[in-house]
Each structure stands twice: as structure tokens, then as C-alpha cells.
Scaffold this motif. Structure first.
Motif, PDB file in Angstrom:
ATOM      1  N   SER A  63       0.949  -1.262  -0.030  1.00  0.00           N
ATOM      2  CA  SER A  63      -0.104   0.210  -0.173  1.00  0.00           C
ATOM      3  C   SER A  63       0.832   1.180   0.007  1.00  0.00           C
ATOM      4  CB  SER A  63      -0.867  -0.038   1.146  1.00  0.00           C
ATOM      5  OG  SER A  63      -1.455   1.238   1.459  1.00  0.00           O
ATOM      6  N   LEU A  64       0.472   2.221  -0.832  1.00  0.00           N
ATOM      7  CA  LEU A  64       1.358   3.493  -0.917  1.00  0.00           C
ATOM      8  C   LEU A  64       1.293   4.387   0.190  1.00  0.00           C
ATOM      9  CD1 LEU A  64       1.310   4.551  -4.567  1.00  0.00           C
ATOM     10  CD2 LEU A  64       3.027   3.325  -3.449  1.00  0.00           C
ATOM     11  N   THR A  65      -0.041   4.114   0.750  1.00  0.00           N
ATOM     12  CA  THR A  65      -0.334   5.117   2.112  1.00  0.00           C
ATOM     13  C   THR A  65       0.844   4.554   3.324  1.00  0.00           C
ATOM     14  OG1 THR A  65      -2.531   5.442   1.406  1.00  0.00           O
ATOM     15  CG2 THR A  65      -2.188   5.698   3.458  1.00  0.00           C
ATOM     16  N   ASP A  66       0.517   3.115   3.489  1.00  0.00           N
ATOM     17  CA  ASP A  66       1.303   2.427   4.394  1.00  0.00           C
ATOM     18  C   ASP A  66       2.834   2.740   4.174  1.00  0.00           C
ATOM     19  OD1 ASP A  66      -0.979   1.777   5.773  1.00  0.00           O
ATOM     20  OD2 ASP A  66      -1.042  -0.327   5.105  1.00  0.00           O
ATOM     21  N   LEU A  67       3.201   2.816   2.840  1.00  0.00           N
ATOM     22  CA  LEU A  67       4.662   2.802   2.421  1.00  0.00           C
ATOM     23  C   LEU A  67       5.079   4.079   3.168  1.00  0.00           C
ATOM     24  CD1 LEU A  67       7.311   1.787   1.206  1.00  0.00           C
ATOM     25  CD2 LEU A  67       6.261   2.795  -0.769  1.00  0.00           C
ATOM     26  N   LEU A  70       7.995   4.978   5.672  1.00  0.00           N
ATOM     27  CA  LEU A  70       9.226   5.842   5.451  1.00  0.00           C
ATOM     28  C   LEU A  70       9.112   7.175   6.483  1.00  0.00           C
ATOM     29  CD1 LEU A  70       8.876   6.126   1.727  1.00  0.00           C
ATOM     30  CD2 LEU A  70      10.641   5.352   2.981  1.00  0.00           C
ATOM     31  N   LYS A  71       7.789   7.581   6.839  1.00  0.00           N
ATOM     32  CA  LYS A  71       7.995   8.526   8.058  1.00  0.00           C
ATOM     33  C   LYS A  71       8.530   8.263   9.040  1.00  0.00           C
ATOM     34  CE  LYS A  71       4.914  12.470   8.935  1.00  0.00           C
ATOM     35  NZ  LYS A  71       3.622  13.182   8.772  1.00  0.00           N
ATOM     36  N   GLN A  72       8.363   7.060   9.590  1.00  0.00           N
ATOM     37  CA  GLN A  72       8.672   6.480  10.744  1.00  0.00           C
ATOM     38  C   GLN A  72      10.123   6.123  10.813  1.00  0.00           C
ATOM     39  OE1 GLN A  72       6.588   2.534  11.212  1.00  0.00           O
ATOM     40  NE2 GLN A  72       4.523   3.415  12.169  1.00  0.00           N
ATOM     41  N   MET A  73      10.609   5.781   9.617  1.00  0.00           N
ATOM     42  CA  MET A  73      12.110   5.541   9.273  1.00  0.00           C
ATOM     43  C   MET A  73      12.814   6.964   9.575  1.00  0.00           C
ATOM     44  SD  MET A  73      12.128   2.880   6.046  1.00  0.00           S
ATOM     45  CE  MET A  73      13.924   3.003   6.002  1.00  0.00           C
ATOM     46  N   PRO A 103      15.992  15.911   9.506  1.00  0.00           N
ATOM     47  CA  PRO A 103      14.848  15.148   8.897  1.00  0.00           C
ATOM     48  C   PRO A 103      15.302  14.867   7.274  1.00  0.00           C
ATOM     49  CG  PRO A 103      14.846  17.510   8.792  1.00  0.00           C
ATOM     50  CD  PRO A 103      15.843  17.157   9.927  1.00  0.00           C
ATOM     51  N   SER A 104      15.163  13.708   7.102  1.00  0.00           N
ATOM     52  CA  SER A 104      15.431  12.987   5.701  1.00  0.00           C
ATOM     53  C   SER A 104      14.199  13.241   4.790  1.00  0.00           C
ATOM     54  CB  SER A 104      15.564  11.642   5.778  1.00  0.00           C
ATOM     55  OG  SER A 104      14.368  10.744   6.203  1.00  0.00           O
ATOM     56  N   GLU A 107       8.141  12.074   1.745  1.00  0.00           N
ATOM     57  CA  GLU A 107       7.854  12.899   0.639  1.00  0.00           C
ATOM     58  C   GLU A 107       8.379  12.213  -0.624  1.00  0.00           C
ATOM     59  OE1 GLU A 107       9.619  16.681   0.978  1.00  0.00           O
ATOM     60  OE2 GLU A 107       8.479  17.022   2.859  1.00  0.00           O
ATOM     61  N   SER A 108       9.104  11.282  -0.758  1.00  0.00           N
ATOM     62  CA  SER A 108       9.435  10.399  -2.056  1.00  0.00           C
ATOM     63  C   SER A 108       8.142   9.589  -2.392  1.00  0.00           C
ATOM     64  CB  SER A 108      10.596   9.429  -1.911  1.00  0.00           C
ATOM     65  OG  SER A 108      10.179   8.364  -1.042  1.00  0.00           O
TER      66      SER A 108
END
Length: 200
Positions: A137-141, A145-148, A155-156, A160-161
């Protein structure tokens, strides 16, 4: 590559899967302290990562992101490729993703005493949040990524990617399939070579 690909490329041996999964957290010759099959998994993980970093198709995907995400681009493409593997799982495996992932979670718990400290600490979150299936799921992905992103001291903005993935979705998908065919051949050959080396 990220977690799902590493597990998939390990084959059916439970300890090789675990070693491949833990690979990033085992440094230098520390792998020698583990069961021989886990050693094979760790060495396979390293070979997969090296092959990936220098593959021209992976680099093509990565360079598309470099202007915005710089040295985080490789991490992001790893995640993008796991998204495509999860999304198009039926192209690569005969059983549902949920079945494959569930069996791997059982595998981790059955071999809990053989896990390194990093993996033991990660395990409750992996199970509760079901990262491996959520890649589809792109929403879950984006959430993953936000958690990572929170792990870094600055901030990386990796989450946003996902907008970039939306924009060039077909290009990234095409590159994933081209690359993954090569990676599967490489991993199969390397697993055989490493197994002979470890068990000789």
C-alpha cells in the motif's frame, strides 16, 4: 534491497531467511558466532546488497531521486522495490503474500533465541505493524518511511518520496522488474556458492 526481498531471495531454509533478514545488524566477522545456515543468510545478504548497489538499473532508479533526497535515495529505492514485490507478489510466488509473511513471522518467533539484539528489539513492532505486507500500500509505505525518518538526527523527508513514486510509477515499476530478474539469478547462484563455502 529491503526486508521482503531479502527474505524471498533466501529460499525456504528458515535460518537462511533469518540470517538474510538480520544481515544489516551483523558486522564484520560476528556472523561466525551464529548457526552455519544463519551465516549463509548473512553472507547472502551482503552479496545481494553489493550486487544491488552497482546494478545499472537500480542506479537509474536511484539517480532519479538524488536531486531531492541525496544519499537517502538508495534507501528509498530499496523501499520502492519492496513495494513492487509486495504489490505484484503473484508474479514471483505461488502462495499469497499473507501466507508467506505469516510463516516468516512464525519462523522468527520459533528461533527467537538465535536472533541478534537489534532484531529482538524490532520484532514486536514488525509483528504488530505487519511491515512486510504493508509495503504493498502506498499510503502505508509513506507511513513506514515517515517512521524511518524519525531515526535520523536530521529530517530526511523520505516520506515525501512517495509523491515522486506516484509521478514516475510506471518507470520505477519497469526498472524493478528488469532488475529483480537479474537479482534472482545472482542470489540463486550466490546461495549455492556460499553454502558450499560455509559447509566445506
Amino acid at each position: 534491497m529491503n526486508f521482503l526481498a531479502h527474505i524471498y531471495l533466501s529460499g525456504t531454509n528458515e535460518r537462511i531467511q533469518i540470517g538474510n533478514f538480520m544481515g544489516d545488524g551483523i558486522r564484520g566477522k560476528d556472523y561466525l558466532n551464529y548457526h552455519p545456515d544463519i551465516q549463509i543468510g548473512v553472507l547472502l545478504h551482503r552479496s545481494i546488497d553489493s550486487f544491488t548497489d552497482f546494478h545499472p538499473v537500480f542506479r537509474q532508479s536511484k539517480y532519479r531521486l538524488v536531486p531531492k533526497f541525496n544519499h537517502f535515495s538508495g534507501i528509498i529505492v530499496d523501499m520502492f522495490y519492496d513495494h513492487f514485490l509486495a504489490k505484484e507478489w503473484s508474479m514471483y510466488h505461488h502462495e499469497p503474500l499473507s501466507t508467506f509473511v505469516g510463516r516468516f513471522y512464525d519462523n522468527l518467533q520459533a528461533h527467537h533465541s538465535e536472533l541478534n539484539i537489534k532484531t529482538r528489539g524490532m520484532l514486536p513492532y514488525l509483528l504488530k505493524q505487519n511491515w512486510l505486507e504493508r509495503y504493498a500500500s502506498l499510503t502505508d509505505l509513506q507511513q513506514i518511511l515517515k517512521q524511518m525518518d524519525s531515526r535520523f538526527s536530521f529530517p530526511s523527508k523520505m516520506h515525501e518520496s512517495v509523491e515522486d513514486l506516484h509521478q514516475d510509477y510506471n518507470a520505477f515499476k519497469r526498472e524493478f522488474h528488469l532488475f529483480f530478474k537479474d537479482l534472482m539469478l545472482h542470489a540463486a547462484s550466490e546461495k549455492e556458492r556460499i553454502t558450499q563455502e560455509v559447509k566445506k
